[in-house]
Design a protein around this motif. Structure first.
Motif, PDB file in Angstrom:
ATOM      1  N   SER A  43      -7.347  -5.826  -5.984  1.00 46.28           N
ATOM      2  CA  SER A  43      -7.453  -4.837  -4.868  1.00 46.28           C
ATOM      3  C   SER A  43      -8.499  -5.182  -4.152  1.00 46.28           C
ATOM      4  O   SER A  43      -9.551  -5.629  -4.285  1.00 46.28           O
ATOM      5  CB  SER A  43      -7.611  -3.518  -5.764  1.00 46.28           C
ATOM      6  N   SER A  48      -2.359  -5.380   1.490  1.00 45.79           N
ATOM      7  CA  SER A  48      -1.631  -4.328   2.003  1.00 45.79           C
ATOM      8  C   SER A  48      -1.952  -4.584   3.642  1.00 45.79           C
ATOM      9  O   SER A  48      -0.981  -3.940   4.286  1.00 45.79           O
ATOM     10  CB  SER A  48      -2.026  -3.085   1.516  1.00 45.79           C
ATOM     11  N   GLN A  98       5.354   1.408  -1.971  1.00 46.12           N
ATOM     12  CA  GLN A  98       5.083   1.374  -3.427  1.00 46.12           C
ATOM     13  C   GLN A  98       5.467   2.623  -3.929  1.00 46.12           C
ATOM     14  O   GLN A  98       6.175   2.631  -5.145  1.00 46.12           O
ATOM     15  CB  GLN A  98       3.558   1.211  -3.443  1.00 46.12           C
ATOM     16  N   ASP A 174       5.945  -3.673  -0.302  1.00 41.66           N
ATOM     17  CA  ASP A 174       4.391  -3.522  -0.287  1.00 41.66           C
ATOM     18  C   ASP A 174       4.343  -2.910  -2.022  1.00 41.66           C
ATOM     19  O   ASP A 174       4.369  -1.416  -2.346  1.00 41.66           O
ATOM     20  CB  ASP A 174       4.051  -2.449   0.520  1.00 41.66           C
ATOM     21  N   GLU A 175       3.981  -3.780  -2.806  1.00 39.94           N
ATOM     22  CA  GLU A 175       3.600  -3.408  -4.254  1.00 39.94           C
ATOM     23  C   GLU A 175       5.102  -2.452  -4.733  1.00 39.94           C
ATOM     24  O   GLU A 175       4.661  -1.557  -5.531  1.00 39.94           O
ATOM     25  CB  GLU A 175       2.407  -2.727  -4.432  1.00 39.94           C
ATOM     26  N   SER A 178       4.841  -1.715  -8.613  1.00 39.00           N
ATOM     27  CA  SER A 178       3.556  -1.423  -9.467  1.00 39.00           C
ATOM     28  C   SER A 178       3.511  -0.037 -10.010  1.00 39.00           C
ATOM     29  O   SER A 178       2.764   0.234 -11.095  1.00 39.00           O
ATOM     30  CB  SER A 178       2.285  -1.635  -8.466  1.00 39.00           C
ATOM     31  N   THR A 207       1.594  -8.220  -4.248  1.00 41.19           N
ATOM     32  CA  THR A 207       1.633  -7.895  -5.639  1.00 41.19           C
ATOM     33  C   THR A 207      -0.063  -8.168  -6.136  1.00 41.19           C
ATOM     34  O   THR A 207      -0.713  -9.127  -5.722  1.00 41.19           O
ATOM     35  CB  THR A 207       2.499  -8.578  -6.612  1.00 41.19           C
ATOM     36  N   HIS A 208      -0.243  -7.615  -7.237  1.00 47.37           N
ATOM     37  CA  HIS A 208      -1.610  -7.877  -8.037  1.00 47.37           C
ATOM     38  C   HIS A 208      -1.037  -8.526  -9.266  1.00 47.37           C
ATOM     39  O   HIS A 208      -1.939  -9.132 -10.063  1.00 47.37           O
ATOM     40  CB  HIS A 208      -2.372  -6.801  -8.202  1.00 47.37           C
TER      41      HIS A 208
END
Length: 344
Positions: A43, A48, A98, A174-175, A178, A207-208
């Motif tokens: 993060s 993003s 997301q 976008d994620e 998650s 993604t993380h």
């Protein structure tokens, strides 16, 4: 071949309470046709902001973004004609969010039809297109229900169908997984990968989670503090000595103590070499006792790939021949260090 997405020296600076905050600091990124390209980072890394700049939801401070041969940054703020061209270009870029961003007052079908309404498609054609897309994402039987009646995975499938309504060349994610449980995440990732192949899409996702990169991506970039610190095809990254992404994708853990001197090797294998019994062959051929300190094996893009850390007794000079044998098998072998008995 020119990339479908080309980002050069991209900067985005925000003014927050009278001071400047740099979200993107000279980002370069190139995504080729048909690739699933993942951008990973913690993060605050700038992921993003980057993906929102690609479709110009965020206007970059400087740098260029070219999508499918059209430089989007050139069109921003250049008058009515350029604005029309930018809007037309955006329709060729699908976006999966997301948190789904579905309208609760509209049915599933109406949510998918929304972008088609905006571009002025007639009702009959909208209905036909939406029904086709819902069938494609496995939700043909949910057309008349409302988002509140759907699971998280089903809502994301609706979001994907809506993103595909404009027949995009590029799909941004976008994620997208998650907020989903692991099993649903796998199904959504498989859907994105399959749609990319079926519809000839180029997919850029952020993604993380390293598991997302391993599951679906052909190439990846690691972001930190607004910069891309490493990027490339996964197969190339795995073959790059000292690759941080390779270490993160295939973690071997800390080096444990063994109580003896030895030469520590990190071995990377993929494709045909993954099926070879190189450890047992080495042990038999050179009558050497190996200590396996860690290993990680995954299937990426239908190919088995992995890393292994082993320790050979003795100094590097004593192990030159066994190391040469491993390299002759097509393996990448990096000497991670030599440990003395005092240090072990």
């Amino acid at each position: 071949m020119s990339p479908v997405i080309s980002i050069a020296d991209l900067r985005k600076v925000y003014r927050v309470r009278g001071r400047e905050v740099t979200a993107l600091d000279g980002v370069d990124l190139h995504v080729h046709e048909g690739e699933v390209y993942g951008v990973v980072g913690t993060s605050g890394a700038g992921k993003s902001t980057l993906i929102r700049c690609v479709n110009m939801l965020e206007r970059p401070t400087s740098g260029t973004i070219t999508v499918d041969g059209l430089e989007l940054t050139r069109l921003a703020g250049q008058g009515p004609r350029a604005g029309r061209e930018l809007r037309a270009a955006r329709r060729r870029i699908g976006m999966v969010f997301q948190h789904f961003n579905l309208l609760s007052s509209r049915t599933v079908q109406d949510n998918v039809e929304l972008p088609l309404e905006i571009i002025g498609l007639d009702r009959t054609e909208r209905r036909r297109k939406a029904a086709e897309l819902l069938d494609l994402v496995g939700l043909a039987d949910k057309a008349r229900v409302y988002p509140a009646q759907l699971s998280g995975g089903q809502k994301q499938r609706v979001g994907i169908a809506r993103a595909l309504a404009g027949d995009p060349k590029v799909l941004l994610s976008d994620e997208a997984t998650s907020a989903l449980d692991p099993e649903t995440t796998r199904s959504i990732l498989e859907l994105l990968r399959d749609l990319g192949r079926q519809l000839d899409l180029t997919v850029l996702l952020i993604t993380h989670e390293m598991d997302v990169i391993k599951s679906v991506c052909d190439s990846a970039a690691l972001m930190r503090d607004g910069r891309v610190v490493e990027s490339g095809r996964l197969a190339d990254l795995l073959a790059t000595p000292g690759s941080e992404l390779a270490r993160e994708l295939f973690p071997l853990g800390d080096l444990p103590g063994t109580g003896r001197a030895g030469t520590v090797l990190e071995i990377t294998f993929q494709g045909d070499t993954a099926a070879q019994p190189f450890i047992s062959q080495l042990a038999r051929t050179y009558n050497v006792d190996l200590n396996i300190l860690g290993a990680a094996v995954e299937t990426i893009g239908g190919r088995q790939v992995g890393r292994m850390r082993v320790e050979l007794p003795g100094s590097f000079e004593q192990n030159v021949v066994p190391i040469g044998f491993l390299r002759e098998q097509g393996l990448q072998v990096d000497v991670a260090g030599h440990r003395t008995e005092a240090a072990a």
